[in-house]
Scaffold this motif. Sequence first.
Motif, short mmCIF file in Angstrom:
data_model
loop_
_atom_site.label_atom_id
_atom_site.label_comp_id
_atom_site.label_asym_id
_atom_site.label_seq_id
_atom_site.Cartn_x
_atom_site.Cartn_y
_atom_site.Cartn_z
N HIS A 189 17.01 -1.57 -0.21
CA HIS A 189 16.42 -0.22 -0.27
C HIS A 189 15.72 -0.01 -1.61
N GLU A 190 14.66 0.77 -1.59
CA GLU A 190 14.02 1.31 -2.80
C GLU A 190 13.86 2.81 -2.58
N TRP A 191 14.17 3.61 -3.60
CA TRP A 191 14.09 5.05 -3.41
C TRP A 191 13.90 5.75 -4.75
N SER A 192 13.46 7.00 -4.66
CA SER A 192 13.41 7.87 -5.84
C SER A 192 13.87 9.26 -5.42
N VAL A 193 14.42 10.00 -6.38
CA VAL A 193 15.03 11.31 -6.11
C VAL A 193 14.58 12.29 -7.17
N SER A 194 14.26 13.51 -6.75
CA SER A 194 14.00 14.61 -7.69
C SER A 194 15.27 15.43 -7.85
N GLY A 195 15.43 16.01 -9.03
CA GLY A 195 16.60 16.84 -9.25
C GLY A 195 17.47 16.29 -10.36
N ASP A 196 18.63 16.88 -10.50
CA ASP A 196 19.51 16.51 -11.60
C ASP A 196 20.23 15.19 -11.29
N PRO A 197 20.90 14.62 -12.28
CA PRO A 197 21.61 13.35 -12.07
C PRO A 197 22.66 13.42 -10.95
N GLY A 198 23.20 14.61 -10.71
CA GLY A 198 24.17 14.75 -9.63
C GLY A 198 23.56 14.46 -8.28
N GLU A 199 22.30 14.89 -8.07
CA GLU A 199 21.61 14.61 -6.81
C GLU A 199 21.37 13.11 -6.67
N GLU A 200 20.92 12.48 -7.74
CA GLU A 200 20.68 11.03 -7.69
C GLU A 200 21.96 10.28 -7.36
N ARG A 201 23.05 10.68 -7.95
CA ARG A 201 24.33 10.02 -7.70
C ARG A 201 24.77 10.24 -6.25
N ARG A 202 24.59 11.46 -5.73
CA ARG A 202 25.01 11.75 -4.36
C ARG A 202 24.21 10.91 -3.36
N ILE A 203 22.90 10.80 -3.56
CA ILE A 203 22.07 10.01 -2.64
C ILE A 203 22.45 8.53 -2.73
N GLY A 246 0.78 -1.22 0.00
CA GLY A 246 0.00 0.00 0.00
C GLY A 246 0.81 1.26 0.00
N LEU A 247 2.11 1.17 -0.28
CA LEU A 247 2.96 2.32 -0.07
C LEU A 247 3.46 3.00 -1.32
N ARG A 248 3.43 2.34 -2.45
CA ARG A 248 4.11 2.90 -3.62
C ARG A 248 3.26 3.99 -4.25
N ARG A 249 3.47 5.21 -3.76
CA ARG A 249 2.70 6.37 -4.22
C ARG A 249 3.67 7.43 -4.72
N GLN A 276 10.50 5.66 5.12
CA GLN A 276 10.53 7.01 5.66
C GLN A 276 9.15 7.64 5.50
N GLU A 277 8.65 8.24 6.57
CA GLU A 277 7.31 8.82 6.56
C GLU A 277 7.25 10.05 5.65
N THR A 278 8.18 10.97 5.83
CA THR A 278 8.26 12.17 4.99
C THR A 278 9.72 12.38 4.63
N PRO A 279 10.16 11.81 3.50
CA PRO A 279 11.58 11.94 3.13
C PRO A 279 11.98 13.39 2.93
N SER A 280 13.26 13.67 3.21
CA SER A 280 13.79 15.01 3.01
C SER A 280 14.22 15.18 1.56
N PRO A 281 13.82 16.30 0.91
CA PRO A 281 14.27 16.55 -0.46
C PRO A 281 15.80 16.50 -0.53
N PRO A 282 16.35 15.99 -1.61
CA PRO A 282 15.70 15.64 -2.89
C PRO A 282 15.08 14.23 -2.92
N VAL A 283 15.08 13.51 -1.79
CA VAL A 283 14.49 12.17 -1.77
C VAL A 283 12.97 12.28 -1.73
N ASP A 284 12.31 11.61 -2.67
CA ASP A 284 10.84 11.57 -2.70
C ASP A 284 10.29 10.33 -2.01
N TRP A 285 11.09 9.28 -1.98
CA TRP A 285 10.62 8.00 -1.47
C TRP A 285 11.81 7.20 -0.96
#
Length: 340
Positions: free
Chosen positions: A127-141, A11-14, A97-106
């Motif tokens: 782990h499963e996650w998604s990130v908003s932002g440029d590829p640099g942010e995704e790589r850093r996370i 029920g979580l994948r939103r 995570q209940e409310t991930p910190s940006p740039p993490v969405d999930w």
Amino acid sequence: MSIESAVEPAGLRRTAKPLRSAEHRAELAAPARRAFQLVADVTRWPVLFPPCLAARVLECDRDSERIRLWAIVGTDVRSWTSLRLLDEERLRVDFRQETPSPPVDWMSGHWHFEETAAYRSRLVLGHEWSVSGDPGEERRIAEALDRNSRSEIAAVAQWAELPYSTDELVFSVSDETVINSSPHEVYDFLYRADLWPERVAHVAGLDLEETADADADGALVQTLDMKTRTDDGSVHATQSVRLCFPDERIAYKQTTVPRGLRGHSGEWVITPVADGTRVTARHQVALDPAAVEEAFGPGTSLAEARRRAGALLSGNSMRTLESCRRHTESGSAVAGGGAR
């Protein structure tokens, strides 16, 4: 919605972003249940897991819980709440995570432990996650997640494989006193650790850096490099990260610990009372069994090391609070002081 139903993966994948995933595995020379218990008790994470600075259980519901963590992620201090489902029968912990910190969405994942042979087991951290932002942010996370996962798995392996129970090595001590001063004055004394070399006799030197990190749940983050003078006149150096919540509490973790310890965290809790302010000093400590005799003398047992380490930490806390009492009750506290 119950905590348990909120954690269930179905029920979580939103999230509109595609999820990335990763698994980290390790073979352990230890029983799976013992390793599971290290992960299940989040209150001990600050002394067991290097990235974790502080942990609190906010609520519990049967085999589920809501927790808040503060941790070093990359070079930053971040805080988040997580929902966890603990399955002791399957030796599995699911979390998100209940409310991930940006740039993490999930961010969600699981710990899973399984027996592979007598005193052998396999650990899987996914782990499963998604990130908003440029590829640099995704790589850093992704890099920070990989670094922390490897560190946590290594810590679980090290603790699970020790020939001692965790209860023999990890312990807590607590002291409290009432000071006839306002909570603000008491907090300001503890917060202004940069002035401790002038105010607290056993502090031989201290360097302090502070940042106001937007992801630290309102805490001012301090890094302290401190030199402490012991009763025999020797001086030892430690480094701590402190989370300062104005007029309420200061939580800390020593990231460089004295000889004989593998971990040390604690907090100063400030509570208004009728005749002033109650201050509670709490310590959670993990002994290093390989260094006990070096630190406390040949033939020292673990029980004696716990007693002596607890007495040393309590003594330092109470001396600091007596200095606070003298400073604030004498009227020498600076009016208008406080968080800078």
